[in-house]
Design a protein around this motif. Sequence first.
Motif: not given
Length: 479
Positions: A204-211
């Motif tokens: 549930x807490x994967x990093x937002x790679x785009x951001x």
Amino acid sequence: MKMDSFNAKLKQFAKDLFAIDAIKFGEYKTKVGVMTPVYCDLRVIVSYPRTMETLADLLVTYLENISRFDLLCGVPYTALPIATAMSLKTSIPMVMRRKEAKDYGTKKLIEGIFKEGQNCLIVEDVVTSGSSILETVKDLNGAGIKCTDAVVLLNREQGGSEFLKNNGIQMHSLLSMTQLMEYLHEAGCVDDAMVEKVKKYLAATQIDQTQLTKTIKQDRLSLSFKSRAKLARNPVAGELFEIMSSKKTTLCVAADLTNSTDLLNLAEEVGPHICILKTHIDILEDFHLNLIKPLIEIAQRHNFILFEDRKFADIGKTVEYQYSSGVYHISLWASLVTAHSLMGKGVLDALKRSGGLYKRGVFLLAEVSSAGNLINDGYVKATLAMAEEYPELIAGVVCQSPLFRAHPGLVQLTPGVSLDAEKDALGQRYASPRNVVLERGADVAVVGRGVTGAKDRGAAAQKYREVLWEAYLGRVEEA
């Protein structure tokens, strides 16, 4: 070491981490503010020499060909002792990256003995996003060191490995979070419920790679001055970025002269090569307001900004008079001034409301180049916080290290630059143009006697301009 023996040692190491309370379970807040059921406090390993030695053995064994690396570098600060232990095991030299350059000694961000072009293995304890590794890579690259790989104790499996790969770094992890939980479950350290809770948390807490990519790209050391001009909140900072880009110069000459005619002659001679002329108008022995009109004309003709280095530091009302009244009427001609944060926000409020030029900018003084100064970390942090509170007024920060990489609209101005001298008799310390741009993060470099003391001041300014611009291009291309 055979694979079975390695795995057995790794499992025991996982149990050891739990036993020394390096792995905690409960409800903890992470650095980014997210709650997690498992917290890894690997800093405690330094108090357990045998565990540290085991970790070094495991990491060295895990890397099949560690000898292909010329250098090791631990991400500050938790991974520094891990890298040190690995260096002792392998005899591979180690370099250290500071989080900030000091204003004494060598004043470098990268400490140690190295050669340009050497390949360095990054060592880290825990990876969530991988951003700390990339920050270290950028500073190593700035010193001419190549980085392609990183080895970590624990991969939290939240996207950091993929993010690093997309940014050219191959990550090798001794343990994944899933693997750690399996070993601890097998050893009876955690129950089924905790294993499942951690599994759900990771999903549930994967990093937002785009951001995260967007954030990394906002690092001012990676961006061109042209692109940063659009991000500047202060109008003078935006104008300065445009001038730097169009004139291909990051040079500010400090005109510490005592004669008005000499000041005007200097401005004419160095004008084609500078983005800023910095004055101490109160040291002129023959100052008269008639000086200001020709000085402004020279600045407009050669397209540079006038900067009075007044360093305001008094109660607000006094500062207002010092800035807009008195003998010098600074607010009528100097687009940029300096101020201390020592006296609080009243100084900035006074500069903001005073009459004079509509477009004005302030450089807050956060670090200095003089030996024995009394500025400490608390003062620096408070100064940066104040800069963020006045984005339309603050053009930048005077400092000796890259303190505000995530604020590309601000200008870092760094004094104390010389091609030759290292220090003078009064405690001024100097850095080379390449060092001040690539290691300390300067956008604008201030050169004084290296230009004003030259026989041909125009030629000296041109030389500094070329060397500084070459360093800037290297910084942008490598980022």
